[in-house]
Design a protein around this motif. Structure first.
Motif, PDB file in Angstrom:
ATOM      1  N   LYS A 153       0.833  -1.208   0.000  1.00  0.00           N
ATOM      2  CA  LYS A 153       0.000   0.000   0.000  1.00  0.00           C
ATOM      3  C   LYS A 153       0.868   1.259   0.000  1.00  0.00           C
ATOM      4  CE  LYS A 153      -3.948  -2.156   0.065  1.00  0.00           C
ATOM      5  NZ  LYS A 153      -4.730  -2.247  -1.198  1.00  0.00           N
ATOM      6  N   SER A 154       1.998   1.219   0.695  1.00  0.00           N
ATOM      7  CA  SER A 154       2.937   2.342   0.630  1.00  0.00           C
ATOM      8  C   SER A 154       3.442   2.521  -0.799  1.00  0.00           C
ATOM      9  CB  SER A 154       4.129   2.103   1.564  1.00  0.00           C
ATOM     10  OG  SER A 154       3.742   2.119   2.921  1.00  0.00           O
ATOM     11  N   ALA A 155       3.732   1.403  -1.461  1.00  0.00           N
ATOM     12  CA  ALA A 155       4.172   1.463  -2.854  1.00  0.00           C
ATOM     13  C   ALA A 155       3.075   2.031  -3.741  1.00  0.00           C
ATOM     14  CB  ALA A 155       4.595   0.077  -3.327  1.00  0.00           C
ATOM     15  N   LEU A 156       1.828   1.650  -3.482  1.00  0.00           N
ATOM     16  CA  LEU A 156       0.709   2.206  -4.244  1.00  0.00           C
ATOM     17  C   LEU A 156       0.607   3.712  -4.040  1.00  0.00           C
ATOM     18  CD1 LEU A 156      -1.862   2.055  -5.943  1.00  0.00           C
ATOM     19  CD2 LEU A 156      -3.107   1.375  -3.884  1.00  0.00           C
ATOM     20  N   ASN A 157       0.830   4.162  -2.817  1.00  0.00           N
ATOM     21  CA  ASN A 157       0.803   5.596  -2.550  1.00  0.00           C
ATOM     22  C   ASN A 157       1.840   6.326  -3.402  1.00  0.00           C
ATOM     23  OD1 ASN A 157      -1.117   4.943  -0.665  1.00  0.00           O
ATOM     24  ND2 ASN A 157       0.150   5.378   1.129  1.00  0.00           N
ATOM     25  N   MET A 158       3.038   5.758  -3.502  1.00  0.00           N
ATOM     26  CA  MET A 158       4.075   6.355  -4.334  1.00  0.00           C
ATOM     27  C   MET A 158       3.658   6.350  -5.800  1.00  0.00           C
ATOM     28  SD  MET A 158       7.000   7.825  -4.663  1.00  0.00           S
ATOM     29  CE  MET A 158       8.075   7.551  -3.235  1.00  0.00           C
ATOM     30  N   VAL A 159       3.068   5.262  -6.241  1.00  0.00           N
ATOM     31  CA  VAL A 159       2.571   5.184  -7.615  1.00  0.00           C
ATOM     32  C   VAL A 159       1.574   6.310  -7.886  1.00  0.00           C
ATOM     33  CG1 VAL A 159       1.056   3.835  -9.145  1.00  0.00           C
ATOM     34  CG2 VAL A 159       2.997   2.732  -8.004  1.00  0.00           C
ATOM     35  N   GLY A 160       0.659   6.530  -6.946  1.00  0.00           N
ATOM     36  CA  GLY A 160      -0.325   7.588  -7.113  1.00  0.00           C
ATOM     37  C   GLY A 160       0.320   8.956  -7.235  1.00  0.00           C
ATOM     38  N   LYS A 161       1.313   9.219  -6.400  1.00  0.00           N
ATOM     39  CA  LYS A 161       2.009  10.510  -6.450  1.00  0.00           C
ATOM     40  C   LYS A 161       2.716  10.697  -7.786  1.00  0.00           C
ATOM     41  CE  LYS A 161       3.473  14.388  -4.702  1.00  0.00           C
ATOM     42  NZ  LYS A 161       2.535  15.476  -4.350  1.00  0.00           N
ATOM     43  N   LEU A 162       3.415   9.667  -8.242  1.00  0.00           N
ATOM     44  CA  LEU A 162       4.151   9.766  -9.500  1.00  0.00           C
ATOM     45  C   LEU A 162       3.211   9.894 -10.696  1.00  0.00           C
ATOM     46  CD1 LEU A 162       6.950   7.127  -8.837  1.00  0.00           C
ATOM     47  CD2 LEU A 162       7.140   9.618  -8.687  1.00  0.00           C
ATOM     48  N   LEU A 163       2.107   9.150 -10.689  1.00  0.00           N
ATOM     49  CA  LEU A 163       1.134   9.284 -11.765  1.00  0.00           C
ATOM     50  C   LEU A 163       0.553  10.701 -11.810  1.00  0.00           C
ATOM     51  CD1 LEU A 163      -0.875   5.923 -11.531  1.00  0.00           C
ATOM     52  CD2 LEU A 163       0.615   6.636 -13.404  1.00  0.00           C
ATOM     53  N   SER A 164       0.350  11.290 -10.639  1.00  0.00           N
ATOM     54  CA  SER A 164      -0.200  12.653 -10.617  1.00  0.00           C
ATOM     55  C   SER A 164       0.755  13.638 -11.291  1.00  0.00           C
ATOM     56  CB  SER A 164      -0.487  13.095  -9.176  1.00  0.00           C
ATOM     57  OG  SER A 164       0.700  13.426  -8.467  1.00  0.00           O
ATOM     58  N   LEU A 165       2.048  13.393 -11.158  1.00  0.00           N
ATOM     59  CA  LEU A 165       3.039  14.263 -11.806  1.00  0.00           C
ATOM     60  C   LEU A 165       3.070  14.021 -13.309  1.00  0.00           C
ATOM     61  CD1 LEU A 165       5.934  13.908  -9.189  1.00  0.00           C
ATOM     62  CD2 LEU A 165       4.260  15.757  -9.377  1.00  0.00           C
ATOM     63  N   ASP A 166       3.014  12.755 -13.708  1.00  0.00           N
ATOM     64  CA  ASP A 166       3.048  12.426 -15.131  1.00  0.00           C
ATOM     65  C   ASP A 166       1.800  12.903 -15.872  1.00  0.00           C
ATOM     66  OD1 ASP A 166       5.552  11.219 -15.283  1.00  0.00           O
ATOM     67  OD2 ASP A 166       4.776   9.260 -14.693  1.00  0.00           O
ATOM     68  N   LEU A 167       0.669  12.957 -15.176  1.00  0.00           N
ATOM     69  CA  LEU A 167      -0.595  13.297 -15.830  1.00  0.00           C
ATOM     70  C   LEU A 167      -1.035  14.740 -15.593  1.00  0.00           C
ATOM     71  CD1 LEU A 167      -2.561   9.982 -15.152  1.00  0.00           C
ATOM     72  CD2 LEU A 167      -1.297  10.656 -17.205  1.00  0.00           C
ATOM     73  N   LYS A 168      -0.189  15.500 -14.900  1.00  0.00           N
ATOM     74  CA  LYS A 168      -0.538  16.887 -14.581  1.00  0.00           C
ATOM     75  C   LYS A 168      -0.769  17.717 -15.839  1.00  0.00           C
ATOM     76  CE  LYS A 168       0.970  20.884 -11.871  1.00  0.00           C
ATOM     77  NZ  LYS A 168       2.008  21.422 -10.949  1.00  0.00           N
ATOM     78  N   GLU A 169       0.119  17.592 -16.823  1.00  0.00           N
ATOM     79  CA  GLU A 169      -0.021  18.383 -18.043  1.00  0.00           C
ATOM     80  C   GLU A 169      -1.283  18.027 -18.819  1.00  0.00           C
ATOM     81  OE1 GLU A 169       3.399  18.336 -20.540  1.00  0.00           O
ATOM     82  OE2 GLU A 169       4.651  19.446 -19.119  1.00  0.00           O
ATOM     83  N   LYS A 170      -1.738  16.799 -18.658  1.00  0.00           N
ATOM     84  CA  LYS A 170      -2.972  16.379 -19.315  1.00  0.00           C
ATOM     85  C   LYS A 170      -4.201  16.802 -18.521  1.00  0.00           C
ATOM     86  CE  LYS A 170      -0.893  12.243 -21.408  1.00  0.00           C
ATOM     87  NZ  LYS A 170      -0.996  12.691 -22.820  1.00  0.00           N
ATOM     88  N   GLU A 171      -3.971  17.386 -17.336  1.00  0.00           N
ATOM     89  CA  GLU A 171      -5.043  17.835 -16.438  1.00  0.00           C
ATOM     90  C   GLU A 171      -5.953  16.671 -16.046  1.00  0.00           C
ATOM     91  OE1 GLU A 171      -6.979  21.565 -17.324  1.00  0.00           O
ATOM     92  OE2 GLU A 171      -5.281  22.195 -18.565  1.00  0.00           O
ATOM     93  N   ILE A 172      -5.309  15.533 -15.779  1.00  0.00           N
ATOM     94  CA  ILE A 172      -6.005  14.372 -15.235  1.00  0.00           C
ATOM     95  C   ILE A 172      -5.638  14.275 -13.759  1.00  0.00           C
ATOM     96  CG2 ILE A 172      -6.219  11.862 -15.287  1.00  0.00           C
ATOM     97  CD1 ILE A 172      -5.504  12.004 -18.286  1.00  0.00           C
ATOM     98  N   ALA A 173      -6.620  14.302 -12.884  1.00  0.00           N
ATOM     99  CA  ALA A 173      -6.372  14.297 -11.442  1.00  0.00           C
ATOM    100  C   ALA A 173      -6.251  12.867 -10.926  1.00  0.00           C
ATOM    101  CB  ALA A 173      -7.491  15.024 -10.701  1.00  0.00           C
TER     102      ALA A 173
END
Length: 255
Positions: free
Chosen positions: A154-174
């Motif tokens: 679950k800690s790893a999933l939390n990191m995945v969520g944070k990194l995905l938010s950075l990768d998808l920021k320009e696409k304006e996907i939350a």
């Protein structure tokens, strides 16, 4: 009309989310199951059976199934999970690999394939169902250790969520990471946590789903990359010891 995708809808929270969203007649709900689809359905629920998120083919298989019926999703919720109990005296390699695969590896590939296929676009929301058990800050000696794969995946999933938010920021996907609440499910019962249902303020999945749907409605790009408990601190046993009293609901959780 909103298009909703729930990944991991066979039972528990996933099944309750499908039911909650389907009550809105203008919603079109797509739901994945690993085995056969539930017999009960309504005109606005489409089940995609045979989607096993523990396999590399899950993403492409899902895209090929849903792209024929929907242009894009407004909300994607990944709630597929597995909890294998273990201890320091009896750790389990097999259980840990399965937990990491389902909880923190699969979401990367599922989101990748959905976004690359244009099935999640600007304004879309991706919600990763984690747990307060993934918070390193909230771990406390009163709980002790053990259940390494559960906590760490679950800690790893939390990191995945944070990194995905950075990768998808320009696409304006939350992208949001959530602890939906301690629930009275077969999953928690199977690891012996039913003994804590009453003292831990566990709720039935329908109640947790209602709170999560309300939270997702309010969730927006300004909250992307954050970790939340929509139901607040009540069912988080270490919350007051670590974070203090008079905590808010919803509660933004520490990593």
């Amino acid at each position: 009309m909103s298009n909703i995708l729930v990944i991991g809808a066979s039972r528990g929270l996933g099944a309750s989310l499908v039911k909650a969203y389907a009550t809105g007649s203008r919603n079109q709900v797509f739901a994945t199951t690993r085995s056969a689809a539930p017999s009960e359905s309504t005109s606005n629920i489409t089940y995609c059976s045979g989607i096993d998120v523990a396999t590399e083919s899950a993403g492409p298989d899902l895209v090929s199934r849903v792209s024929k019926s929907v242009s894009s999703f407004d909300v994607v919720i990944i709630t597929a999970g597995y909890f294998g109990s273990e201890s320091f005296d009896e750790p389990s390699w097999e259980k840990q690999v399965k937990m990491y695969t389902i909880s923190s590896i699969a979401p990367v590939f599922l989101v990748h394939h959905l976004v690359k296929a244009g099935l999640v676009k600007q304004g879309g929301k991706i919600i990763l169902v984690s747990s307060e058990s993934g918070s390193i800050t909230l771990r406390h000696e009163s709980e002790g250790g053990g259940n390494y794969g559960h906590h760490a995946s679950k800690s790893a999933l939390n990191m995945v969520g944070k990194l995905l938010s950075l990768d998808l920021k320009e696409k304006e996907i939350a992208v949001g990471v959530v602890h939906p609440g301690f629930m009275r499910t077969e999953m928690t019962k199977n690891v012996g946590f039913d003994q804590f249902w009453d003292s831990g303020h566990a709720v039935v999945p329908d109640e947790a789903a209602k709170s999560l749907v309300e939270f997702i409605d309010r969730f927006n790009i300004n909250m992307s990359g954050e970790y939340w408990a929509p139901r607040g601190p009540k069912d988080i046993g270490t919350a007051e010891a670590v974070l203090g009293k008079d905590l808010s609901t919803p509660l933004k959780l520490p990593w």
